[in-house]
Scaffold this motif. Structure first.
Motif, PDB file in Angstrom:
ATOM      1  N   VAL A 192       0.838  -1.196   0.000  1.00 18.78           N
ATOM      2  CA  VAL A 192       0.000   0.000   0.000  1.00 18.78           C
ATOM      3  C   VAL A 192       0.878   1.253   0.000  1.00 18.78           C
ATOM      4  N   ARG A 193       0.443   2.275  -0.707  1.00 21.97           N
ATOM      5  CA  ARG A 193       1.205   3.521  -0.799  1.00 21.97           C
ATOM      6  C   ARG A 193       0.945   4.381   0.436  1.00 21.97           C
ATOM      7  N   PRO A 194       1.824   5.332   0.746  1.00 17.10           N
ATOM      8  CA  PRO A 194       1.722   6.061   2.020  1.00 17.10           C
ATOM      9  C   PRO A 194       0.592   7.072   2.093  1.00 17.10           C
ATOM     10  N   ASP A 195      -0.015   7.445   0.972  1.00 12.22           N
ATOM     11  CA  ASP A 195      -1.066   8.463   1.030  1.00 12.22           C
ATOM     12  C   ASP A 195      -2.466   7.856   1.101  1.00 12.22           C
ATOM     13  N   ILE A 196      -2.566   6.565   1.416  1.00 15.72           N
ATOM     14  CA  ILE A 196      -3.863   5.973   1.723  1.00 15.72           C
ATOM     15  C   ILE A 196      -3.735   5.185   3.023  1.00 15.72           C
ATOM     16  N   SER A 197      -4.873   4.911   3.637  1.00 11.94           N
ATOM     17  CA  SER A 197      -4.901   4.209   4.917  1.00 11.94           C
ATOM     18  C   SER A 197      -5.784   2.973   4.783  1.00 11.94           C
ATOM     19  N   LEU A 198      -5.386   1.896   5.444  1.00 10.05           N
ATOM     20  CA  LEU A 198      -6.160   0.659   5.405  1.00 10.05           C
ATOM     21  C   LEU A 198      -6.893   0.470   6.723  1.00 10.05           C
ATOM     22  N   LEU A 199      -8.183   0.163   6.619  1.00  9.98           N
ATOM     23  CA  LEU A 199      -9.013  -0.108   7.790  1.00  9.98           C
ATOM     24  C   LEU A 199      -9.441  -1.576   7.745  1.00  9.98           C
ATOM     25  N   ARG A 200      -9.168  -2.285   8.807  1.00 10.52           N
ATOM     26  CA  ARG A 200      -9.542  -3.701   8.864  1.00 10.52           C
ATOM     27  C   ARG A 200     -11.061  -3.832   8.901  1.00 10.52           C
ATOM     28  N   VAL A 201     -11.605  -4.703   8.051  1.00  9.69           N
ATOM     29  CA  VAL A 201     -13.051  -4.928   8.023  1.00  9.69           C
ATOM     30  C   VAL A 201     -13.422  -5.844   9.189  1.00  9.69           C
ATOM     31  N   LEU A 202     -14.423  -5.463   9.942  1.00 10.08           N
ATOM     32  CA  LEU A 202     -14.883  -6.260  11.068  1.00 10.08           C
ATOM     33  C   LEU A 202     -15.438  -7.584  10.578  1.00 10.08           C
ATOM     34  N   ASP A 203     -14.917  -8.672  11.122  1.00  5.15           N
ATOM     35  CA  ASP A 203     -15.394 -10.010  10.766  1.00  5.15           C
ATOM     36  C   ASP A 203     -16.692 -10.275  11.503  1.00  5.15           C
ATOM     37  N   GLU A 204     -17.784 -10.272  10.768  1.00  2.00           N
ATOM     38  CA  GLU A 204     -19.094 -10.457  11.386  1.00  2.00           C
ATOM     39  C   GLU A 204     -19.732 -11.762  10.920  1.00  2.00           C
ATOM     40  N   GLY A 205     -18.901 -12.775  10.796  1.00  2.00           N
ATOM     41  CA  GLY A 205     -19.426 -14.086  10.428  1.00  2.00           C
ATOM     42  C   GLY A 205     -19.428 -14.359   8.946  1.00  2.00           C
ATOM     43  N   ALA A 206     -19.101 -13.336   8.144  1.00  2.00           N
ATOM     44  CA  ALA A 206     -19.037 -13.562   6.699  1.00  2.00           C
ATOM     45  C   ALA A 206     -17.837 -14.446   6.387  1.00  2.00           C
ATOM     46  N   PRO A 207     -17.959 -15.365   5.433  1.00  2.00           N
ATOM     47  CA  PRO A 207     -16.828 -16.247   5.132  1.00  2.00           C
ATOM     48  C   PRO A 207     -15.648 -15.478   4.583  1.00  2.00           C
ATOM     49  N   ALA A 208     -14.456 -15.820   5.070  1.00  2.00           N
ATOM     50  CA  ALA A 208     -13.244 -15.195   4.557  1.00  2.00           C
ATOM     51  C   ALA A 208     -12.990 -15.677   3.138  1.00  2.00           C
ATOM     52  N   ARG A 209     -12.285 -14.860   2.374  1.00  2.00           N
ATOM     53  CA  ARG A 209     -11.867 -15.321   1.066  1.00  2.00           C
ATOM     54  C   ARG A 209     -10.714 -16.292   1.265  1.00  2.00           C
ATOM     55  N   ALA A 210     -10.866 -17.481   0.756  1.00  2.00           N
ATOM     56  CA  ALA A 210      -9.830 -18.493   0.901  1.00  2.00           C
ATOM     57  C   ALA A 210      -8.941 -18.514  -0.338  1.00  2.00           C
ATOM     58  N   VAL A 211      -7.675 -18.827  -0.130  1.00  2.00           N
ATOM     59  CA  VAL A 211      -6.700 -18.951  -1.213  1.00  2.00           C
ATOM     60  C   VAL A 211      -6.171 -20.379  -1.204  1.00  2.00           C
ATOM     61  N   TYR A 212      -6.138 -20.975  -2.381  1.00  2.00           N
ATOM     62  CA  TYR A 212      -5.700 -22.362  -2.515  1.00  2.00           C
ATOM     63  C   TYR A 212      -4.659 -22.492  -3.616  1.00  2.00           C
ATOM     64  N   GLY A 213      -3.846 -23.512  -3.496  1.00  2.00           N
ATOM     65  CA  GLY A 213      -3.086 -24.012  -4.624  1.00  2.00           C
ATOM     66  C   GLY A 213      -3.883 -25.158  -5.214  1.00  2.00           C
ATOM     67  N   ALA A 214      -4.280 -25.041  -6.467  1.00  2.00           N
ATOM     68  CA  ALA A 214      -5.106 -26.067  -7.118  1.00  2.00           C
ATOM     69  C   ALA A 214      -4.245 -26.906  -8.050  1.00  2.00           C
ATOM     70  N   THR A 215      -4.456 -28.204  -7.990  1.00  2.00           N
ATOM     71  CA  THR A 215      -3.794 -29.120  -8.918  1.00  2.00           C
ATOM     72  C   THR A 215      -4.852 -29.971  -9.598  1.00  2.00           C
ATOM     73  N   ALA A 216      -4.495 -30.557 -10.720  1.00  2.00           N
ATOM     74  CA  ALA A 216      -5.442 -31.353 -11.487  1.00  2.00           C
ATOM     75  C   ALA A 216      -5.809 -32.616 -10.720  1.00  2.00           C
ATOM     76  N   ARG A 217      -7.088 -32.873 -10.607  1.00  2.00           N
ATOM     77  CA  ARG A 217      -7.542 -34.068  -9.890  1.00  2.00           C
ATOM     78  C   ARG A 217      -7.156 -35.319 -10.675  1.00  2.00           C
ATOM     79  N   GLY A 218      -6.671 -36.299  -9.939  1.00  2.69           N
ATOM     80  CA  GLY A 218      -6.297 -37.554 -10.583  1.00  2.69           C
ATOM     81  C   GLY A 218      -4.859 -37.602 -11.043  1.00  2.69           C
ATOM     82  N   ARG A 219      -4.151 -36.464 -10.944  1.00  2.00           N
ATOM     83  CA  ARG A 219      -2.727 -36.444 -11.306  1.00  2.00           C
ATOM     84  C   ARG A 219      -1.924 -36.084 -10.068  1.00  2.00           C
TER      85      ARG A 219
END
Length: 241
Positions: A192-219
């Motif tokens: 993030v650049r210095p002339d903007i500010s980040l505010l943490r979003v309150l976790d109110e039970g909404a599902p977090a965005r998940a990140v995965y490494g995906a590989t081909a099934r069966g290989r």
């Protein structure tokens, strides 16, 4: 004869250990060379991917690495066709992930980017997302569906997208100029650049965005893929909470 039969289980155990050791040595030889082809969505390229790639390259300098950037559906297509060995994907975009083997990397926090002069800039605690229900929003799509702004829909308001800007660095410029606010996933928070500010979003039970490494099934993932997944997990674990 009896002694020979008694020796058989021990011989089988030794043979099993030797077989496992041979497989491990073969895997080490394979990861010492060859090729790794992976794709990643843009904000993953902001922090975990470069850190993981630096660690992987230092450990396995003879592996030729081919990297592509794209949205989750596009890099999944590359994985499905065999063009890629690994796809680093997120649950944003409503892409169908059930056809792939998923290796969990992290659950992302979300932030709201505001100009440095915003009344909430520097606020120490998390803020409810609906605090920005009346704000102008900067997003990569004119519609919130299938984007990070799905989080706003879950909170009961439809964000007003005033500027459609695809590139994260350009979004920062629009925020800094006071043209609106934007949602930022955790991997992009490091850049993030210095002339903007980040505010943490309150976790109110909404599902977090998940990140995965995906590989081909069966290989079965080959050793370089497994080694890179390990480096990605290490990088994800070092990300700020």
């Amino acid at each position: 004869m009896e002694a020979g039969r008694a020796f058989v289980p021990h011989a089988q155990a030794v043979a099993g250990v030797l077989h496992d050791a041979a497989q491990e040595l073969a895997a080490l030889r394979e990861v010492a060379g060859g090729r790794l082809r992976f794709g990643a969505f843009p904000t993953a390229d902001a922090a975990p991917v470069p850190h993981a790639l630096a660690a992987f390259s230092s450990r396995h300098p003879r592996v030729r690495v081919h990297r592509e950037e794209g949205l989750t559906p596009a890099i999944l297509d590359g994985l499905a066709t065999g063009h890629l060995d690994l796809a680093i994907v997120s649950t944003t975009g409503r892409a169908r992930l059930d056809a792939y083997d998923l290796h969990h990397l992290l659950d992302e926090s979300l932030y709201v980017a505001v100009p440095a002069g915003h009344p909430l800039a520097g606020h120490p605690g998390p803020v409810p997302l609906d605090r920005f229900a009346e704000a102008d929003w900067i997003s990569g799509s004119p519609r919130p569906e299938g984007t990070l702004l799905d989080a706003a829909l879950r909170r009961g308001f439809r964000p007003r997208v005033s500027h459609v800007v695809a590139e994260w660095t350009a979004k920062q410029g629009y925020v800094a100029a006071g043209l609106g606010v934007a949602l930022v996933p955790a991997p992009a928070a490091e850049s993030v650049r210095p002339d903007i500010s980040l505010l943490r979003v309150l976790d109110e039970g909404a599902p977090a965005r998940a990140v995965y490494g995906a590989t081909a099934r069966g290989r079965s993932p080959f050793p370089a893929v497994l080694a890179f997944l390990a480096a990605l997990r290490e990088a994800a674990a070092r990300m700020p909470a």
